[in-house]
Enzyme design. Structure first.
Site, mmCIF file in Angstrom:
data_model
loop_
_atom_site.group_PDB
_atom_site.id
_atom_site.type_symbol
_atom_site.label_atom_id
_atom_site.label_comp_id
_atom_site.label_asym_id
_atom_site.label_seq_id
_atom_site.Cartn_x
_atom_site.Cartn_y
_atom_site.Cartn_z
ATOM 1 N N ASP A 1 -2.066 1.144 7.126
ATOM 2 C CA ASP A 1 -1.328 0.868 5.886
ATOM 3 C C ASP A 1 -0.969 -0.612 5.783
ATOM 4 O O ASP A 1 -1.044 -1.205 4.708
ATOM 5 C CB ASP A 1 -0.054 1.719 5.824
ATOM 6 C CG ASP A 1 -0.346 3.184 6.053
ATOM 7 O OD1 ASP A 1 -0.844 3.820 5.120
ATOM 8 O OD2 ASP A 1 -0.098 3.672 7.170
ATOM 9 N N GLU B 1 -1.497 -1.260 -4.790
ATOM 10 C CA GLU B 1 -2.757 -0.563 -4.998
ATOM 11 C C GLU B 1 -2.547 0.579 -5.978
ATOM 12 O O GLU B 1 -1.533 1.288 -5.918
ATOM 13 C CB GLU B 1 -3.287 -0.019 -3.669
ATOM 14 C CG GLU B 1 -4.690 0.539 -3.787
ATOM 15 C CD GLU B 1 -5.277 0.872 -2.435
ATOM 16 O OE1 GLU B 1 -6.219 0.189 -2.030
ATOM 17 O OE2 GLU B 1 -4.779 1.812 -1.788
ATOM 18 N N ASP C 1 0.872 -1.177 0.000
ATOM 19 C CA ASP C 1 0.000 0.000 0.000
ATOM 20 C C ASP C 1 0.909 1.227 0.000
ATOM 21 O O ASP C 1 1.435 1.617 1.039
ATOM 22 C CB ASP C 1 -0.897 -0.001 1.239
ATOM 23 C CG ASP C 1 -1.826 1.194 1.276
ATOM 24 O OD1 ASP C 1 -2.279 1.638 0.207
ATOM 25 O OD2 ASP C 1 -2.099 1.699 2.395
#
Length: 170
Positions: free
Chosen positions: A144, A72, A12
């Site tokens: 995260d 992502e 992430d």
């Protein structure tokens, strides 16, 4: 990890904190391996912050030796400068596994939420609840790290189509 298990690193990306999560998939089983985050000093120059992200992810890659990685995709927000900086952190997050010879799949935030929770507009708390169901041994310390595990789970569910897409493009 058995010989047929596949180790996946979910990332992430963020300039302040980049989350990472590692899982193994063995058939239909998801197995928690580890998670955490790489932090950069907010007051540091941009290049130094990007280097910190790269070095941290390189350590994770060296320690856990994943076979596949997923990142992502960046969503565009109103502040163009923030979006650009996030894009740079995302570039580093994609570069680190690529330097280890690992293919990197990309997933939109809504696809991650829909895969893990069942709804594309789930909130962070719903993701944490489902992580507890899907990976009971996981205890991510930051949002995260939780998001990175969700990205790894998404790749575990969609990896065959992602691999096919990479072969067609490559």
């Amino acid at each position: 990890m058995t010989s047929r298990a596949i180790r996946i690193l979910g990332i992430d990306p963020g300039l302040r904190r980049t989350g990472w999560g590692v899982i193994d998939i063995d058939g239909n089983r998801l197995i928690y391996v580890g998670c955490g985050s790489v932090e950069s000093r907010e007051a540091a120059p941009l290049a130094e912050r990007l280097l910190a992200i790269h070095e941290g992810l390189a350590r994770v890659l060296g320690d856990f030796k994943p076979l596949e990685a997923a990142v992502e995709q960046t969503f565009v927000n109103r502040d163009g400068a923030s979006t650009l900086k996030l894009g740079q952190a995302r570039g580093v997050a994609m570069l680190a596994p690529a330097m280890f010879g690992i293919s990197v799949a990309e997933y939109a935030p809504n696809q991650v939420k829909k895969t893990v929770v069942g709804a594309g507009h789930a909130d962070k708390n719903q993701i944490r609840v489902m992580l507890g169901v899907l990976l009971p041994k996981a205890d991510p310390k930051t949002p995260d790290a939780a998001d990175a595990l969700a990205i790894a789970i998404t790749h575990a569910h969609h990896r065959q189509s992602a691999i096919l897409k990479l072969k067609v493009v490559g």
